[in-house]
Design a protein around this motif. Structure first.
Motif, PDB file in Angstrom:
ATOM      1  N   ILE A   1       0.917  -1.307   0.016  1.00 35.74           N
ATOM      2  CA  ILE A   1       0.150   0.022  -0.009  1.00 35.74           C
ATOM      3  C   ILE A   1       0.907   1.280   0.340  1.00 35.74           C
ATOM      4  N   LEU A   2       0.570   2.138  -1.094  1.00 39.33           N
ATOM      5  CA  LEU A   2       1.014   3.434  -1.099  1.00 39.33           C
ATOM      6  C   LEU A   2       0.177   4.402  -0.243  1.00 39.33           C
ATOM      7  N   LEU A   3       0.388   4.895   0.877  1.00 40.30           N
ATOM      8  CA  LEU A   3      -0.408   5.660   1.645  1.00 40.30           C
ATOM      9  C   LEU A   3       0.005   7.161   1.895  1.00 40.30           C
ATOM     10  N   ASP A   4      -1.147   8.129   1.408  1.00 39.89           N
ATOM     11  CA  ASP A   4      -0.874   9.571   1.792  1.00 39.89           C
ATOM     12  C   ASP A   4      -1.122   9.641   3.378  1.00 39.89           C
ATOM     13  N   VAL A   5      -0.315  10.537   3.840  1.00 39.33           N
ATOM     14  CA  VAL A   5      -0.466  10.855   5.320  1.00 39.33           C
ATOM     15  C   VAL A   5      -1.529  11.866   5.541  1.00 39.33           C
ATOM     16  N   MET A   6      -1.349  13.081   4.806  1.00 35.00           N
ATOM     17  CA  MET A   6      -2.413  13.980   5.193  1.00 35.00           C
ATOM     18  C   MET A   6      -3.620  13.882   4.181  1.00 35.00           C
ATOM     19  N   MET A   7      -4.676  13.652   4.729  1.00 38.94           N
ATOM     20  CA  MET A   7      -5.890  13.328   4.217  1.00 38.94           C
ATOM     21  C   MET A   7      -7.125  13.750   5.038  1.00 38.94           C
TER      22      MET A   7
ATOM     23  N   TYR B   1      -1.915   7.981   9.010  1.00 41.98           N
ATOM     24  CA  TYR B   1      -1.799   7.224  10.453  1.00 41.98           C
ATOM     25  C   TYR B   1      -2.922   6.579  10.976  1.00 41.98           C
ATOM     26  N   GLU B   2      -3.990   7.016  10.978  1.00 44.40           N
ATOM     27  CA  GLU B   2      -5.344   6.452  11.418  1.00 44.40           C
ATOM     28  C   GLU B   2      -5.414   5.070  10.536  1.00 44.40           C
ATOM     29  N   VAL B   3      -5.338   5.360   9.369  1.00 49.45           N
ATOM     30  CA  VAL B   3      -5.684   4.156   8.243  1.00 49.45           C
ATOM     31  C   VAL B   3      -4.572   3.149   8.734  1.00 49.45           C
TER      32      VAL B   3
END
Length: 370
Positions: free
Chosen positions: A51-57, A63-65
């Motif tokens: 998974i490539l996951l953006d932090v600021m959403m 982080y919560e994801v």
């Protein structure tokens, strides 16, 4: 080979498009523009390999994801690479502490993204292969251990049967006394006097060694061992030597082993000392009280109870209750008082063992205790 599946998560449509196009030629790609949607896609089968996951959403941060992914049994092992414009060391550290495998800062550079994705997929494959190999190795070790244990138990039983074939104590005597010893051990393992000597593993080893208690009888001459009547004093002295002969035979087996075999140590104690008495009037060494090894104290009571309730050419079987009364009457003389109390507390289990492994098949009207 099926291409790896990558889940790309970013609330920015442009970033999402760039990453999907970059990865599309080499991998299968899923895209999510929010944290909740990412969790839905991650939970679908087949699960993503990375998974490539953006932090600021908005709404739900990366982080919560990640915390939610790590809490799920089906998603906890999926490697996650954070993609973010945050470049502070504490931000990167926070992501890694949560369980991310890597941290790529924006603006994203295609060569860096592809290299990191490739490396972590290879690492994930290597870990999966290692887990598979470890699981296979553990299964093989367990199989070999079970096989060795079975061979060991069969060998013990065969040796014990060898002694039994030359004795009047036939049938299921070995099974019964082995079970009695286990019952006594379980009753006493939490007792203050015995907790240091008895735990589940030790009880198993003692029970495993119990069938060898009379192995020394193979060395007793037939005219003594098989005599149907009462032994003379001289014959009795010969008979008593079976305890030391059994212990000596087991000691020789110990010396042949390349390393210590714990159950043989217990077997030696039982063979040598299961005819010792609490008051010191037993044989072969006249040990008394706590000087008698614990396994031998358990075996002493188990052996006497079974002898009392068993038919012999020179006596009929005694009822369970009458045998119990005999045992209790010798509390503190023949038997360790606390071992006797354990026997009384588990008397019903002794009776159940005796019925289950009875030498005789009672008729429908017979009392099985008789």
């Amino acid at each position: 080979m099926t291409p790896a599946l990558i889940l790309v998560v970013d609330d920015n449509p442009e970033n999402l498009t760039v990453l999907c196009e970059l990865l599309h030629d080499q991998y299968s790609v899923r895209a999510a523009n929010s944290g909740p949607r990412a969790l839905q896609l991650a939970a679908q089968s087949p699960h993503p390999n990375l998974i490539l996951l953006d932090v600021m959403m908005p709404g739900m941060s990366g982080y919560e994801v990640l915390e939610t992914l790590r809490a799920g049994p089906e998603t906890c092992d999926i490697p996650v690479i954070f993609t973010t414009a945050l470049s502070a060391t504490e931000d990167e550290q926070h992501g890694l502490v949560l369980g991310a495998v890597d941290y790529i800062t924006k603006p994203l550079r295609p060569a860096i993204v592809l290299a990191r994705v490739h490396n972590h997929l290879e690492l994930a494959r290597a870990r999966a292969t290692l887990r598979h190999h470890n699981a296979a190795l553990e299964a093989e070790v367990q199989h070999r251990m079970r096989e060795n244990q079975l061979i060991q138990e069969v060998s013990i039983r065969a040796l014990a049967r060898l002694a039994e074939t030359r004795d009047n104590e036939t049938g299921n005597h070995l099974l019964r006394t082995q079970a009695y010893v286990r019952v006594l051990g379980q009753q006493l393992k939490n007792h203050a006097r015995f907790c240091a000597d008895l735990d589940d593993r030790t009880i198993d080893l003692i029970a495993k060694s119990a069938p060898l208690h009379d192995i020394g009888k193979v060395g007793i001459p037939d005219h003594v061992l098989l005599k149907p009547g009462k032994l003379t004093p001289d014959e009795w002295e010969v008979m008593k030597t079976h305890a030391q002969m059994g212990a000596d035979a087991i000691a020789r087996a110990e010396s042949d082993a390349e390393q210590q075999v714990q159950f043989l140590a217990y077997a030696k104690d039982i063979a040598a000392h299961h005819h010792e008495r609490w008051d010191g009037k037993g044989y072969p060494d006249g040990l008394a009280g706590d000087d008698i090894p614990v396994p031998a104290r358990l075996m002493a009571l188990a052996d006497v109870f079974d002898a009392l309730i068993s038919r012999r050419v020179y006596k009929p079987p005694m009822s369970f209750e009458a045998a119990r009364d005999v045992i209790v009457s010798e509390r503190g003389t023949h038997f360790d008082p606390d071992v006797t109390d354990a026997f009384v507390a588990r008397f019903d289990e002794f009776c159940a063992v005796a019925r289950r492994h009875s030498d005789e098949q009672p008729s429908a009207t017979d009392d099985p205790a008789q």
